[in-house]
Design an enzyme around this catalytic site. Structure first.
Site, PDB file in Angstrom:
ATOM      1  N   ARG A 248       0.688  -1.067  -0.037  1.00  0.00           N
ATOM      2  CA  ARG A 248      -0.168   0.140  -0.019  1.00  0.00           C
ATOM      3  C   ARG A 248       0.866   1.149   0.031  1.00  0.00           C
ATOM      4  O   ARG A 248       1.719   1.580   0.858  1.00  0.00           O
ATOM      5  CB  ARG A 248      -0.976  -0.068   1.168  1.00  0.00           C
ATOM      6  CG  ARG A 248      -2.222   0.872   1.292  1.00  0.00           C
ATOM      7  CD  ARG A 248      -2.845   0.929   2.676  1.00  0.00           C
ATOM      8  NE  ARG A 248      -1.903   1.659   3.474  1.00  0.00           N
ATOM      9  CZ  ARG A 248      -2.032   1.430   4.847  1.00  0.00           C
ATOM     10  NH1 ARG A 248      -2.718   0.627   5.209  1.00  0.00           N
ATOM     11  NH2 ARG A 248      -1.259   2.162   5.644  1.00  0.00           N
ATOM     12  N   HIS A 252      -3.591   4.370   4.940  1.00  0.00           N
ATOM     13  CA  HIS A 252      -4.647   3.578   4.759  1.00  0.00           C
ATOM     14  C   HIS A 252      -5.972   4.353   4.042  1.00  0.00           C
ATOM     15  O   HIS A 252      -6.516   3.976   3.053  1.00  0.00           O
ATOM     16  CB  HIS A 252      -5.354   3.206   6.140  1.00  0.00           C
ATOM     17  CG  HIS A 252      -6.536   2.593   5.893  1.00  0.00           C
ATOM     18  ND1 HIS A 252      -6.781   1.198   5.561  1.00  0.00           N
ATOM     19  CD2 HIS A 252      -7.828   2.879   6.434  1.00  0.00           C
ATOM     20  CE1 HIS A 252      -7.887   0.787   5.555  1.00  0.00           C
ATOM     21  NE2 HIS A 252      -8.677   1.740   6.105  1.00  0.00           N
ATOM     22  N   TYR A 261       3.103   4.032  12.211  1.00  0.00           N
ATOM     23  CA  TYR A 261       3.379   2.881  12.467  1.00  0.00           C
ATOM     24  C   TYR A 261       4.245   2.372  11.315  1.00  0.00           C
ATOM     25  O   TYR A 261       4.462   1.066  11.349  1.00  0.00           O
ATOM     26  CB  TYR A 261       1.902   2.005  12.388  1.00  0.00           C
ATOM     27  CG  TYR A 261       1.067   2.542  11.300  1.00  0.00           C
ATOM     28  CD1 TYR A 261       1.296   1.798  10.034  1.00  0.00           C
ATOM     29  CD2 TYR A 261      -0.100   3.279  11.330  1.00  0.00           C
ATOM     30  CE1 TYR A 261       0.606   2.049   8.922  1.00  0.00           C
ATOM     31  CE2 TYR A 261      -0.467   3.574  10.010  1.00  0.00           C
ATOM     32  CZ  TYR A 261      -0.446   2.904   8.968  1.00  0.00           C
ATOM     33  OH  TYR A 261      -1.204   3.257   7.990  1.00  0.00           O
TER      34      TYR A 261
HETATM   35  C1  LIG Z   1     -15.917  -5.993   9.824  1.00  0.00           C
HETATM   36  C2  LIG Z   1     -15.370  -4.713   9.942  1.00  0.00           C
HETATM   37  N1  LIG Z   1     -14.304  -4.571  10.704  1.00  0.00           N
HETATM   38  C3  LIG Z   1     -13.623  -3.432  10.816  1.00  0.00           C
HETATM   39  C4  LIG Z   1     -13.574  -2.257   9.742  1.00  0.00           C
HETATM   40  C5  LIG Z   1     -12.631  -1.243   9.796  1.00  0.00           C
HETATM   41  N2  LIG Z   1     -11.761  -1.494   8.761  1.00  0.00           N
HETATM   42  C6  LIG Z   1     -12.038  -0.948   7.652  1.00  0.00           C
HETATM   43  S1  LIG Z   1     -10.683  -1.225   6.549  1.00  0.00           S
HETATM   44  C7  LIG Z   1      -9.656  -2.175   7.366  1.00  0.00           C
HETATM   45  C8  LIG Z   1      -8.541  -2.754   7.364  1.00  0.00           C
HETATM   46  C9  LIG Z   1      -8.653  -3.720   6.297  1.00  0.00           C
HETATM   47  O1  LIG Z   1      -7.405  -4.241   5.840  1.00  0.00           O
HETATM   48  P1  LIG Z   1      -7.087  -5.126   4.812  1.00  0.00           P
HETATM   49  O2  LIG Z   1      -8.365  -6.151   4.828  1.00  0.00           O
HETATM   50  O3  LIG Z   1      -6.091  -5.821   4.831  1.00  0.00           O
HETATM   51  O4  LIG Z   1      -7.533  -4.205   3.461  1.00  0.00           O
HETATM   52  P2  LIG Z   1      -6.542  -3.008   3.008  1.00  0.00           P
HETATM   53  O5  LIG Z   1      -7.178  -1.802   3.637  1.00  0.00           O
HETATM   54  O6  LIG Z   1      -5.224  -3.142   3.701  1.00  0.00           O
HETATM   55  O7  LIG Z   1      -6.629  -3.184   1.698  1.00  0.00           O
HETATM   56  C10 LIG Z   1     -10.399  -2.076   8.903  1.00  0.00           C
HETATM   57  C11 LIG Z   1     -10.172  -2.855  10.277  1.00  0.00           C
HETATM   58  C12 LIG Z   1     -14.667  -2.640   8.985  1.00  0.00           C
HETATM   59  N3  LIG Z   1     -14.787  -1.864   8.094  1.00  0.00           N
HETATM   60  N4  LIG Z   1     -15.344  -3.977   9.004  1.00  0.00           N
END
Ligand SMILES: Cc1ncc(C[n+]2csc(CCOP(=O)(O)OP(=O)(O)O)c2C)c(N)n1
Ligand SMILES: [Mg+2]
Length: 330
Positions: A248, A252, A261
Site C-alpha cells: 500500500r 490507509h 506505524y
Molecule cells: C468488519 C469490519 N471490521 C473493521 C472494519 C474497519 N476497517 C476498515 S478497513 C480495515 C482494514 C482492512 O485491512 P485489509 O483487509 O488488509 O485491507 P486494506 O485496507 O489493507 O486494503 C478495517 C479494520 C470494517 N470496515 N469492517
C-alpha cells in the site's frame, strides 16, 4: 530486451498497452483525489495506489460482458475495466447526485453499477465474499456461463465471511475467484501480526480449492493466474484462491497518518517496485512503448482526469430528501 511474456499469455501488444493505460488512469484519478481532499473539496479518499497491477491484470483476464465483479474499496482498476468511467468515479468522490454507486449517499469506494455487473458492497469488510458465492450459485443453477470475481484485503481474510464463503464455494464447486490483495497492512497492523500461516493462499487447501500467491506488482503474472482460475470455474471445476502481494503506497485513507506505524524508508523501498514504473519499463524494454507514446498516453489520461474533475465539481448535489429514498418502503 527482456523476455516477451505477454505473447505467451495470448496478449497482444495493443492489449498490454491498454492494460498500462488503465493502470495509469486509476493512478492519476487517485492522485487527483488526494489533491482535492487536501484542498478541502472532497471528504475522503481510500486509495488503489500500489495495487493497480493486481486489479487491472485480474480484470483483463475476466469477461467483462458476462462475469460479475464484487470489488472492495480499493478496486478502482477493476471497476474502470468493467466500465465505470473516470467521470463517474469523480462524481462519487464529490458525492454528487449523478454518482452511479449511490447517488452521493455512500462513502467513496462502495462501487456498484448494475449495467456493468459490479455488485455493491457494504462497509463491514468481506461481506462481499458470501455475496459473490451466492451470485455464482445462482449462475450455476440457471446454467449461465459466468464466473464471479471477488476481492478483499489480507486483514479481511481473517473475517468469518471469507471462511464461510470459501467453504460453501468449495463444497458446491462454484465458479468463484477469490482474490486477496495483500498490501502488507490492515490499517496500522502489519502482515506478521495478521496471519499465523505464511501465505493467505495456504488457506485454500482447507476449502478444497487451489491456492496460489503471485507478484501483485506484475499485471501479467496476475493475469495468468486469474485466467487459469476463470477457465477452471467455467469448466465446472470450482473456485480458486489467488493472493496478490504488493504494498500500500499511501496511508490507509485520507484520515490516516501512516508515519505513526511504518518507517518512511519502507515506503520509499516499496516505491522502487511501483507497478506503474516497472510495467512501463517492461513495455519499453520490449519495444512496445517509447518516450513519445508514454507522453501521449499520459496526456490522454490527464485530459480525462481534468474533464472528470471539472464535470463532477460543477455537478449538482441530490435534493436533501433524497437521503430518505430506498430506506423505507414507499
Ligand atoms: C468488519 C469490519 N471490521 C473493521 C472494519 C474497519 N476497517 C476498515 S478497513 C480495515 C482494514 C482492512 O485491512 P485489509 O483487509 O488488509 O485491507 P486494506 O485496507 O489493507 O486494503 C478495517 C479494520 C470494517 N470496515 N469492517
Ligand atoms: Mg491490507
Amino acid at each position: 530486451m527482456t523476455e516477451n511474456r505477454h505473447s505467451a499469455l495470448g496478449l497482444s501488444d495493443e492489449k498490454v498497452l491498454e492494460m498500462y493505460e488503465t493502470m495509469l488512469l486509476a493512478r492519476r484519478i487517485d492522485e487527483r483525489m488526494w489533491l482535492l481532499n487536501r484542498a478541502g473539496k472532497i471528504p475522503f479518499v481510500i486509495s488503489c495506489q500500489g495495487q493497480e497491477a493486481a486489479q487491472v491484470g485480474a480484470a483483463f483476464a475476466l469477461d467483462k460482458e458476462k462475469d460479475y465483479a464484487l470489488p472492495y474499496y480499493r478496486d478502482m482498476g477493476v471497476v474502470l475495466r468493467f466500465g465505470m468511467t473516470a467521470r463517474e468515479l469523480m462524481l462519487s468522490a464529490f458525492a454528487k447526485a449523478e454518482d452511479p454507486n449511490s447517488g452521493g449517499r455512500q462513502m467513496p469506494g462502495h462501487f456498484g453499477q448494475k449495467k456493468n455487473r459490479i455488485v455493491t458492497g457494504s462497509s463491514p469488510v468481506t461481506t462481499q465474499v458470501p455475496h459473490a458465492v451466492g451470485v455464482a450459485l445462482a449462475g450455476k443453477m440457471e446454467g449461465k456461463d459466468l464466473v464471479t470475481f471477488v476481492t478483499f484485503g489480507e486483514g479481511s481474510s481473517n473475517q468469518g465471511d471469507f471462511h464461510e464463503g470459501a467453504n460453501f464455494a468449495g463444497v458446491h464447486k462454484l465458479p468463484v475467484i477469490f482474490m486477496c490483495e495483500n498490501n502488507k497492512y490492515a490499517i496500522s497492523v502489519p502482515i506478521e501480526k495478521q496471519l499465523a500461516c505464511e501465505h493467505v493462499s495456504d488457506r485454500a487447501v482447507g476449502y478444497g480449492m487451489p491456492g496460489i500467491t503471485v507478484n501483485g506488482n506484475d499485471p501479467l503474472e496476475v493475469y495468468g493466474a486469474v485466467k487459469e482460475a476463470a477457465d477452471r470455474g467455467r469448466r465446472g471445476e470450482g473456485p480458486s484462491l489467488i493472493e496478490t502481494v504488493s504494498y500500500r503506497l499511501t496511508p490507509h485513507s485520507s484520515d490516516d497518518d501512516d508515519r505513526s506505524y511504518r518507517a518512511p524508508d519502507e515506503v520509499a523501498e516499496a516505491k522502487t517496485k511501483d507497478p506503474i514504473i516497472t510495467f512501463g519499463a517492461y513495455l519499453k524494454e520490449n519495444g512496445i512503448m517509447n518516450d513519445e507514446l508514454e507522453k501521449e498516453i499520459n496526456d490522454r489520461v490527464m485530459k480525462i482526469v481534468n474533464e472528470a474533475t471539472d464535470y463532477a465539481e460543477n455537478a449538482p448535489y441530490a435534493e436533501a430528501d433524497y437521503a430518505m429514498k430506498h430506506v423505507y418502503a414507499e
